[in-house]
Design a protein around this motif. Structure first.
Motif, PDB file in Angstrom:
ATOM      1  N   ARG A   1       0.570  -0.934  -0.127  1.00 39.69           N
ATOM      2  CA  ARG A   1      -0.018   0.334  -0.326  1.00 39.69           C
ATOM      3  C   ARG A   1       0.852   1.227  -0.293  1.00 39.69           C
ATOM      4  NH1 ARG A   1      -4.982  -0.155   4.080  1.00 39.69           N
ATOM      5  NH2 ARG A   1      -5.700  -2.209   2.614  1.00 39.69           N
ATOM      6  N   TRP A   2       1.701   1.402   0.290  1.00 36.00           N
ATOM      7  CA  TRP A   2       3.114   2.382   0.543  1.00 36.00           C
ATOM      8  C   TRP A   2       2.995   2.879  -0.592  1.00 36.00           C
ATOM      9  CZ3 TRP A   2       7.353   1.442  -1.869  1.00 36.00           C
ATOM     10  CH2 TRP A   2       8.008   0.095  -1.973  1.00 36.00           C
ATOM     11  N   ALA A   3       3.149   1.680  -1.950  1.00 35.68           N
ATOM     12  CA  ALA A   3       3.702   2.257  -2.850  1.00 35.68           C
ATOM     13  C   ALA A   3       2.693   3.119  -3.758  1.00 35.68           C
ATOM     14  CB  ALA A   3       3.674   0.775  -3.995  1.00 35.68           C
ATOM     15  N   GLU A   4       1.268   3.402  -3.536  1.00 36.25           N
ATOM     16  CA  GLU A   4       0.724   4.807  -3.552  1.00 36.25           C
ATOM     17  C   GLU A   4       1.360   6.019  -3.956  1.00 36.25           C
ATOM     18  OE1 GLU A   4      -2.939   3.478  -2.331  1.00 36.25           O
ATOM     19  OE2 GLU A   4      -3.271   1.783  -2.817  1.00 36.25           O
ATOM     20  N   THR A   5       1.801   6.069  -2.369  1.00 36.96           N
ATOM     21  CA  THR A   5       2.343   7.570  -1.997  1.00 36.96           C
ATOM     22  C   THR A   5       3.410   8.109  -2.239  1.00 36.96           C
ATOM     23  OG1 THR A   5       2.006   6.685   0.061  1.00 36.96           O
ATOM     24  CG2 THR A   5      -0.031   7.743  -0.499  1.00 36.96           C
ATOM     25  N   VAL A   6       4.909   6.316  -2.582  1.00 41.38           N
ATOM     26  CA  VAL A   6       6.380   6.658  -2.620  1.00 41.38           C
ATOM     27  C   VAL A   6       6.267   6.400  -3.746  1.00 41.38           C
ATOM     28  CG1 VAL A   6       8.300   5.992  -1.726  1.00 41.38           C
ATOM     29  CG2 VAL A   6       6.311   5.814  -0.474  1.00 41.38           C
ATOM     30  N   ARG A   7       7.040   7.334  -3.818  1.00 37.28           N
ATOM     31  CA  ARG A   7       7.488   7.529  -5.597  1.00 37.28           C
ATOM     32  C   ARG A   7       8.984   6.570  -5.969  1.00 37.28           C
ATOM     33  NH1 ARG A   7       8.603  14.454  -6.780  1.00 37.28           N
ATOM     34  NH2 ARG A   7       6.506  14.659  -7.030  1.00 37.28           N
ATOM     35  N   PRO A   8       9.137   5.908  -6.709  1.00 39.36           N
ATOM     36  CA  PRO A   8      10.574   4.924  -6.692  1.00 39.36           C
ATOM     37  C   PRO A   8      11.665   5.582  -6.726  1.00 39.36           C
ATOM     38  CG  PRO A   8       9.323   4.947  -8.796  1.00 39.36           C
ATOM     39  CD  PRO A   8       8.310   5.977  -8.520  1.00 39.36           C
ATOM     40  N   GLU A   9      11.707   6.069  -6.636  1.00 44.31           N
ATOM     41  CA  GLU A   9      13.030   6.557  -5.984  1.00 44.31           C
ATOM     42  C   GLU A   9      13.236   7.019  -4.548  1.00 44.31           C
ATOM     43  OE1 GLU A   9      10.385  10.109  -7.921  1.00 44.31           O
ATOM     44  OE2 GLU A   9      10.923   8.385  -8.361  1.00 44.31           O
TER      45      GLU A   9
END
Length: 975
Positions: A13-21
């Motif tokens: 779920r963190w991937a929705e708000t965190v950019r890949p970098e």
């Protein structure tokens, strides 16, 4: 939503708000920990799938606690193979040899027979040297008597619980996989044994079979007129008793000995009266053998089915049989009963027993001991020594397995408690390897973690569900003892895969928003020339295409540098294979064959610049066509040419249809069998040309015009005609079309003709009326015609599942008896009559086949032979008359198998069937239908010797058995 999916979604779920970098180490560990809660031992009853922390239910239960030593090996206790004291020894069943073992035990228990066999000279003396048996080779009996000697000695003094009789069975040449008739085996072997022992000098040996098994009875015939009695003496080794209709053994014996009346045509010629007189005949028992064999005839031959049937009738018999009343026979047979008879003490009832053996009781005390000869006892002692060595070896193997099991038990007890990682350093190990380590039945192999690696040679995020997180302490011991790798520590968590997954998940979330945006933009009208052409099909499925494209990008990470789950597929090759299976990419549905914008506006739609910009974010390589882009110029030219061609085709079709109306409508066609009077010449074209031309004339816009008449298909490679005048009137008539001279002139104008083929009628001779002959141009090629017929005959003899017809003949008329409808193969009532082809090479006297004296050279051409098979075929269709029986057969099927089919269809037993085809009697049951000349559509005549019986109404106590080959080819018939 399932719990695992909930936790997996929560882990990412963190991937929705965190950019890949911005992905951190904490994010990486969170992504790998699909199951966040720890495993609580004592609560989990089975292994939690996908939880790398759960170490319950992976095979540890068999090692925890106290373990029985027997669980450490799969080797039976060798002492269980040891003969118990004062017990008999068994014989190994080699498959279907129970009938052999039964008689071996019966003969072994006959002490007189055993003693006589022990007295037979043996070649074993050559095997024994000085102070013992040769150790370098095993003893192999050379004769049947030696095999029995050795088997009886082992049965008497072996330490084994059972003996292998394979040497004896092999010496007789018996098939261990085929069940045989036990009664027939007994008769044949006793005959063989008697013949073998008759050459012995010792009378106690030479006459043992007759002394023990041979009795005597007489056929007694008494004249009713004068009372004269005549006798015919005969020896017997067993009494064959009919059991059908009886319930007791004594009833069967009474029927065997009952009187038979000789009356009428069966009267007896009395030498005393010198005339035929009424008489009675019976069997009188004169002497009984020491061992009386009573054969219960359970298997009888049924003429209707051609098979043996088993009678499952109950028969009662006593342990002690009093035969004294039957020596002076006075009893009569009793009435039959079908239910199971009551059995008292000392009696038995059986519906399976087929042979009863009774031993003669004497007043003398029987000798219960038979001494094994010294040379045989040495062989038995050696076999017992081998058995004892084997027991010791098996016991040692059991001990070694127990020692290994105990060591593994201690190892598991030590390591399993230290497997959980907790807060200490940890590593990941394959769950499959841990299960094999705990599997007691397989040896532990080196650890192999390659199947869990990603393309970066690190632990794949999706493979965490098949891994287990163990302590570094346990991992060190595993790798030191078993080796393998690679070792997967916390550094093996792949940041690149997590970042890529993060990017894909963000794009998937963004896709939902962009889908709504594009739909709103498509509702607005496009202004000016700012629009772009997009395929309607692409617009309907662009969201699904984009989602599949994202899944494919995510799936590429599963390929570990060309290794997918441990396989060695090349990455480029796998992509290429997937590409071949894919449909068109986005917006490729409006590409023409030349790579330009297609000319059909019905397949595309104009969208705004904003909508195209959104779509292009997901499909950057999609073909781009601004609204001002012109359509493909080449396609426009082809479109115009196509319209012109369609008009031209319609014009050509209309002209040819008008020029050849009769050929198109197939009216007023000439016929060779009824040659028209108003012409002396007819032309020939292939029927294939006519059919293709009619297709074009009917639908000129869908078919190409026919430009030439391909008559070369009707000629051989030498240029000769392939058909006789007779064949063109019959079986080959479907391959040709006859043309009137007036039509031929028009055909030559409209089409290119490669070869002219015609038939001419001429009058020859001076006699009035003159003789009529028919000649062709070009002339017939006899060699190729003969080769064609031979090839056709070979093809007809290689068929499978073809239809033939069977007529039952009664009073020389073809009559069909109503039979099983479920076996009938229906056929059309309007099929053509079968025309019998003339024998190969037979010439038609009304057709000139001379070749001008020129000898043509034979040539073989593979393509031409293929053409012959496909195009030049005879018409073999048979008109099925009402009520006729059709059967499906194959060329490699035997005549015997066909007779069985006919038996089910007509209720006629195979041996009552007289079959013929074209006047030829079919009698060789072993021959195949192909070799007998039975081809598809053949008509076979059936004549039955006897009236048809209703074999379906059999007695339900009879069980049909398949026919047996018997002991043909075995050593039992060698004498």
């Amino acid at each position: 939503m399932a719990p695992r999916l909930q936790l997996e979604k929560a882990a990412w779920r963190w991937a929705e708000t965190v950019r890949p970098e911005e992905v951190s180490q904490e994010h990486i560990e969170t992504a790998y920990r699909i199951w966040l809660e720890p495993c609580i031992r004592g609560v989990c009853r089975r292994n939690c799938k996908g939880n790398p922390n759960c170490l319950v239910g992976i095979g540890e239960h068999i090692w925890l606690g106290e373990i029985d030593e027997n669980s450490f090996h799969n080797i039976d206790d060798p002492n269980c193979e040891r003969r118990k004291k004062n017990s008999f020894v068994g014989l190994t069943n080699l498959g279907a040899t129970c009938y052999v073992n039964t008689f071996l035990q019966v003969w072994f228990l006959n002490l007189e027979l055993r003693q006589a066999l022990y007295l037979c000279p043996s070649t074993c003396s050559d095997y024994v040297l000085g102070d013992g048996i040769q150790e370098e080779k095993d003893y192999e009996p050379q004769t049947i008597c030696e095999h029995l000697q050795y088997l009886f000695a082992l049965l008497q003094n072996s330490n084994r619980r059972y003996i292998d009789p394979s040497g004896f069975v092999k010496a007789l040449g018996l098939d261990t996989g085929q069940q045989q008739d036990a009664q027939e085996f007994s008769k044949l072997f006793m005959s063989l044994l008697e013949d073998t022992l008759s050459k012995q000098k010792n009378p106690d040996v030479r006459n043992i079979v007759q002394q023990q098994f041979c009795g005597e009875y007489a056929y007694v015939t008494v004249c009713n007129q004068c009372g004269r009695e005549s006798k015919l003496l005969s020896k017997f080794y067993e009494l064959e008793l009919n059991i059908q209709g009886h319930k007791q053994l004594t009833d069967c014996i009474s029927e065997f000995l009952k009187e038979e009346k000789l009356e009428g045509d069966n009267r007896y010629f009395c030498e005393n009266c010198q005339s035929k007189q009424n008489a009675t005949r019976k069997i009188r028992l004169l002497s009984l053998p020491c061992t009386l064999n009573l054969q219960l005839m359970r298997f009888v031959f049924d003429r209707q089915t051609g098979h043996k049937k088993k009678l499952n009738t109950y028969i009662g018999f006593s342990e002690i049989l009093d035969m004294e009343p039957y020596v002076e026979h006075k009893a009569e047979p009793s009435k039959s009963q079908t239910r199971k008879p009551k059995c008292g003490k000392g009696t038995h009832c059986s519906r399976n027993a087929y042979m009863l053996v009774y031993r003669l009781q004497t007043q003398e005390k029987p000798n219960t001991t038979v001494q094994v000869p010294a040379f045989l006892q040495e062989l038995v002692d050696r076999d017992n020594s081998k058995f004892e060595e084997w027991c010791i070896e098996m016991a040692e193997m059991r001990k070694q397995s127990v020692d290994k099991g105990k060591a593994k038990h201690e190892e598991v007890k030590e390591l399993y408690q230290r497997l959980p990682a907790g807060a200490e350093p940890y590593e990941f190990v394959s769950l499959e390897w841990l299960q094999k380590w705990l599997d007691e039945s397989t040896p532990t192999k080196p650890i192999d973690n390659h199947a869990c690696l990603c393309s970066h040679d690190k632990l794949h995020p999706d493979k965490i569900s098949i891994m287990k997180r163990i302590s570094e302490y346990a991992a060190d011991i595993f790798y030191s003892r078993y080796g393998g790798g690679p070792r997967l520590t916390v550094k093996a968590l792949c940041k690149e895969c997590v970042v890529e997954r993060c990017r894909v998940l963000r794009l998937k979330n963004q896709l939902n928003e962009d889908y709504k945006t594009v739909n709103n933009l498509l509702k607005a009208a496009v202004k000016g020339n700012d629009g772009f052409w997009v395929g309607k099909s692409s617009l309907r499925s662009w969201r699904q295409l984009a989602l599949e494209q994202l899944d494919e990008q995510d799936g590429d990470a599963e390929q570990s540098n060309g290794k997918m789950n441990g396989s060695t597929l090349n990455k480029d090759e796998s992509k290429e294979e997937r590409k071949e299976e894919e449909e068109l990419n986005f917006n490729e549905d409006i590409l023409c064959p030349h790579g330009e914008l297609c000319i059909s506006e019905n397949e595309r739609r104009l969208v705004s610049k904003e909508a195209w910009s959104k779509l292009q974010q997901y499909f950057p390589k999609a073909p781009e066509f601004p609204s001002y882009k012109e359509c493909c110029s080449q396609c426009k030219i082809l479109e115009r040419e196509g319209e012109e061609n369609e008009a031209l085709h319609k014009m050509i079709a209309n002209e040819q249809k008008t020029s050849l109306p009769n050929l198109f409508q197939d009216k007023n066609r000439p016929c060779l069998s009824n040659w028209p009077e108003d012409t002396d010449v007819l032309y020939i074209v292939s029927q294939f040309f006519v059919e293709e031309w009619r297709k074009f004339v009917r639908k000129p816009t869908r078919c190409s015009p026919v430009s030439s008449v391909g008559n070369s298909a009707l000629l051989c490679p030498h240029g000769g005609l392939m058909f006789t005048f007779a064949s063109m009137t019959k079986e080959d008539s479907k391959l040709i079309a006859l043309i009137w001279p007036s039509e031929w002139q028009m055909i030559q104008k409209l089409f290119v003709v490669d070869h002219v083929i015609k038939i001419m009628r001429i009058e020859v001779g001076d006699v009035n009326p003159s003789e009529t002959q028919y000649i062709s141009e070009p002339k017939l090629c006899p060699e190729c015609r003969e080769g064609l017929l031979c090839q056709q005959q070979r093809d007809l003899r290689e068929y499978t599942q073809a239809t033939i017809y069977v007529h039952k003949v009664v009073d020389n008329k073809k009559v069909m008896k109503d039979s099983a409808p479920e076996l009938n193969v229906s056929s059309s009532e309007t099929e053509e009559d079968k025309e019998e082809a003339k024998p190969d090479g037979e010439k038609d006297p009304d057709f000139n086949q001379s070749n001008g004296g020129t000898k043509r050279q034979k040539i073989s051409h593979q393509n031409y032979i293929a053409y012959q098979k496909q195009v030049i075929r005879r018409s073999m269709r048979h008109r099925k008359v009402r009520g006729e029986k059709a059967l499906l057969v194959s060329a490699n099927q035997t005549l015997k198998e066909l007779k069985i089919q006919i038996m089910h269809a007509f209720s006629v037993a195979p041996f009552d069937q007289n079959l013929s085809i074209d006047g030829k009697i079919l009698s060789d049951d072993c021959a195949t239908l192909g070799t007998l000349g039975v081809i598809p559509e053949s008509v076979i005549l059936l004549k039955a010797d006897e009236p048809i019986a209703d074999y379906a109404a059999m007695d339900d106590v009879m069980q049909v058995c398949m026919p047996e080959e018997g002991f043909k080819g075995t050593g039992l018939l060698g004498h």
